[in-house]
Motif scaffolding. Structure first.
Motif, PDB file in Angstrom:
ATOM      1  N   LEU A 122       0.852  -1.182   0.000  1.00 21.06           N
ATOM      2  CA  LEU A 122       0.000   0.000   0.000  1.00 21.06           C
ATOM      3  C   LEU A 122       0.889   1.235   0.000  1.00 21.06           C
ATOM      4  CD1 LEU A 122      -2.613   1.709   0.552  1.00 21.06           C
ATOM      5  CD2 LEU A 122      -2.244   1.229   2.988  1.00 21.06           C
ATOM      6  N   LEU A 123       0.690   2.132  -0.953  1.00 19.81           N
ATOM      7  CA  LEU A 123       1.346   3.427  -0.892  1.00 19.81           C
ATOM      8  C   LEU A 123       0.437   4.347  -0.093  1.00 19.81           C
ATOM      9  CD1 LEU A 123       3.754   5.187  -1.969  1.00 19.81           C
ATOM     10  CD2 LEU A 123       2.111   6.076  -3.632  1.00 19.81           C
ATOM     11  N   LEU A 124       0.933   4.846   1.017  1.00 22.05           N
ATOM     12  CA  LEU A 124       0.126   5.674   1.913  1.00 22.05           C
ATOM     13  C   LEU A 124       0.853   6.998   2.130  1.00 22.05           C
ATOM     14  CD1 LEU A 124      -2.189   6.240   3.784  1.00 22.05           C
ATOM     15  CD2 LEU A 124      -1.152   4.745   5.500  1.00 22.05           C
ATOM     16  N   THR A 125       0.381   8.033   1.466  1.00 21.81           N
ATOM     17  CA  THR A 125       1.046   9.328   1.517  1.00 21.81           C
ATOM     18  C   THR A 125       0.027  10.421   1.780  1.00 21.81           C
ATOM     19  OG1 THR A 125       2.504  10.828   0.284  1.00 21.81           O
ATOM     20  CG2 THR A 125       0.832   9.659  -0.981  1.00 21.81           C
ATOM     21  N   LYS A 126       0.500  11.534   2.309  1.00 22.65           N
ATOM     22  CA  LYS A 126      -0.407  12.651   2.558  1.00 22.65           C
ATOM     23  C   LYS A 126      -0.022  13.832   1.677  1.00 22.65           C
ATOM     24  CE  LYS A 126       2.007  14.771   6.516  1.00 22.65           C
ATOM     25  NZ  LYS A 126       1.903  15.072   7.963  1.00 22.65           N
ATOM     26  N   GLY A 127      -1.013  14.678   1.404  1.00 23.52           N
ATOM     27  CA  GLY A 127      -0.752  15.857   0.589  1.00 23.52           C
ATOM     28  C   GLY A 127      -1.856  16.096  -0.419  1.00 23.52           C
ATOM     29  N   ASP A 128      -1.571  16.961  -1.364  1.00 21.85           N
ATOM     30  CA  ASP A 128      -2.509  17.300  -2.421  1.00 21.85           C
ATOM     31  C   ASP A 128      -2.699  16.110  -3.365  1.00 21.85           C
ATOM     32  OD1 ASP A 128      -3.906  19.507  -4.137  1.00 21.85           O
ATOM     33  OD2 ASP A 128      -2.488  18.552  -5.509  1.00 21.85           O
ATOM     34  N   VAL A 168      -3.962  10.828   1.589  1.00 18.55           N
ATOM     35  CA  VAL A 168      -4.783  11.351   2.673  1.00 18.55           C
ATOM     36  C   VAL A 168      -4.362  12.777   3.012  1.00 18.55           C
ATOM     37  CG1 VAL A 168      -5.181   9.049   3.624  1.00 18.55           C
ATOM     38  CG2 VAL A 168      -3.227  10.396   4.436  1.00 18.55           C
ATOM     39  N   SER A 169      -5.256  13.502   3.689  1.00 13.98           N
ATOM     40  CA  SER A 169      -4.962  14.885   4.055  1.00 13.98           C
ATOM     41  C   SER A 169      -4.133  14.973   5.326  1.00 13.98           C
ATOM     42  CB  SER A 169      -6.265  15.674   4.240  1.00 13.98           C
ATOM     43  OG  SER A 169      -7.083  15.061   5.223  1.00 13.98           O
ATOM     44  N   GLU A 170      -4.162  13.931   6.136  1.00 10.99           N
ATOM     45  CA  GLU A 170      -3.391  13.910   7.382  1.00 10.99           C
ATOM     46  C   GLU A 170      -3.111  12.468   7.755  1.00 10.99           C
ATOM     47  OE1 GLU A 170      -1.101  14.927   9.377  1.00 10.99           O
ATOM     48  OE2 GLU A 170      -2.169  16.798   9.789  1.00 10.99           O
ATOM     49  N   LYS A 171      -1.990  12.261   8.433  1.00  7.29           N
ATOM     50  CA  LYS A 171      -1.657  10.930   8.942  1.00  7.29           C
ATOM     51  C   LYS A 171      -1.700  10.989  10.462  1.00  7.29           C
ATOM     52  CE  LYS A 171       1.437   9.001   5.376  1.00  7.29           C
ATOM     53  NZ  LYS A 171       2.868   8.699   5.102  1.00  7.29           N
ATOM     54  N   ASN A 172      -2.832  10.630  11.004  1.00  7.53           N
ATOM     55  CA  ASN A 172      -2.984  10.573  12.452  1.00  7.53           C
ATOM     56  C   ASN A 172      -3.661   9.255  12.812  1.00  7.53           C
ATOM     57  OD1 ASN A 172      -5.668  10.984  11.708  1.00  7.53           O
ATOM     58  ND2 ASN A 172      -5.592  13.172  12.121  1.00  7.53           N
ATOM     59  N   GLU A 173      -3.922   9.067  14.074  1.00  5.74           N
ATOM     60  CA  GLU A 173      -4.492   7.789  14.508  1.00  5.74           C
ATOM     61  C   GLU A 173      -5.832   7.515  13.840  1.00  5.74           C
ATOM     62  OE1 GLU A 173      -4.329   7.045  18.752  1.00  5.74           O
ATOM     63  OE2 GLU A 173      -2.589   8.347  18.937  1.00  5.74           O
ATOM     64  N   ALA A 174      -6.664   8.541  13.706  1.00 10.61           N
ATOM     65  CA  ALA A 174      -7.973   8.344  13.078  1.00 10.61           C
ATOM     66  C   ALA A 174      -7.825   7.882  11.632  1.00 10.61           C
ATOM     67  CB  ALA A 174      -8.776   9.644  13.142  1.00 10.61           C
ATOM     68  N   THR A 175      -6.871   8.468  10.908  1.00 13.92           N
ATOM     69  CA  THR A 175      -6.642   8.075   9.518  1.00 13.92           C
ATOM     70  C   THR A 175      -6.188   6.624   9.431  1.00 13.92           C
ATOM     71  OG1 THR A 175      -6.066  10.318   8.831  1.00 13.92           O
ATOM     72  CG2 THR A 175      -5.260   8.511   7.452  1.00 13.92           C
TER      73      THR A 175
END
Length: 234
Positions: free
Chosen positions: A121-127, A150-157
């Motif tokens: 899985l490529l999991l990146t944040k940003g535009d 994703v817009s943010e990488k936090n626990e919820a994400t």
């Protein structure tokens, strides 16, 4: 812990250089504004503008560009010229189409993990547009079974990601260069986090020793160590 079922890789500064390009553009901005203050003052002002804009603009080159323009307007008390604004825009555009050059061992590592039968899985944040463009330019797209921007990488994400792919925390692995985004939230959920240090870190991604206290994660010197580490887990 359970055997890994999903291996997630960060993109920027894990698979390809990203922050050095932003550092270069930021240095050009300070050169443009040198008659309005020294590097420390300019850096402090730009950092504060970015921090305030983060919730509105998110991450990425476009957000960076808007914050550069706002910083120029503030420092010139609105006297900035159209020519100077165009210079800032030209600097920012460099961040949207720079050639993607893979970091050492990236291709070999991804292929070796795939050969173990583990989904990637490529999991990146940003535009979204910017990150999709970088992935396309990297030539790595076909190696990943899934892509999440994703817009943010936090626990919820991370919880949403694990639910979406029906993977329990103990079977999820996240690999990346950011302690703040790729390690801390993952470790706090009871999943495995692998830290791959990079020589430069964006100021917004830095964490304190206190934040790392008691957090369990695995650190590697390079991505080349990851396939062996994963085999040992199995």
């Amino acid at each position: 812990m359970a055997r890994p079922q999903l291996i997630a890789f960060d993109a920027d500064d894990t698979l390809w250089p990203n922050q050095p390009h932003f550092d270069y553009v930021e240095a050009r901005l300070y050169a443009l504004l040198t008659h309005y203050g020294g590097p420390d003052e300019l850096s402090s002002r730009f950092f504060e503008v970015q921090r305030q804009n983060m919730e509105l603009f998110g991450y990425g080159a476009k957000s960076f560009m808007l914050s550069m323009i706002e910083t120029v307007i503030q420092l010139t008390n609105g006297a900035v010229t159209g020519t100077e604004i165009q210079q800032v825009l030209d600097y920012g555009k460099r961040l949207l189409d720079f050639p993607i050059e893979l970091l050492p061992d990236v291709m070999e590592t991804l292929l070796a993990v795939k050969q173990q039968g583990l989904p990637l899985l490529l999991l990146t944040k940003g535009d979204l547009f910017d990150q999709e463009s970088k992935l396309a330019r990297s030539g790595l797209g076909d190696l990943f079974d899934h892509v999440e921007i994703v817009s943010e990488k936090n626990e919820a994400t991370y919880q949403r990601i694990m639910r979406r792919y029906q993977v329990p925390p103990e079977a999820f692995v996240m690999i990346g260069n950011s302690l703040k985004s790729d390690v801390l939230p993952v470790a706090r959920l009871g999943a495995r986090a692998v830290y791959v240090p990079y020589h430069t870190t964006w100021v917004m991604e830095r964490v304190t020793e206190a934040e790392l206290a008691g957090v369990s994660f695995h650190e590697v010197a390079s991505l080349a160590e990851v396939p062996t580490w994963l085999r040992e887990l199995r």
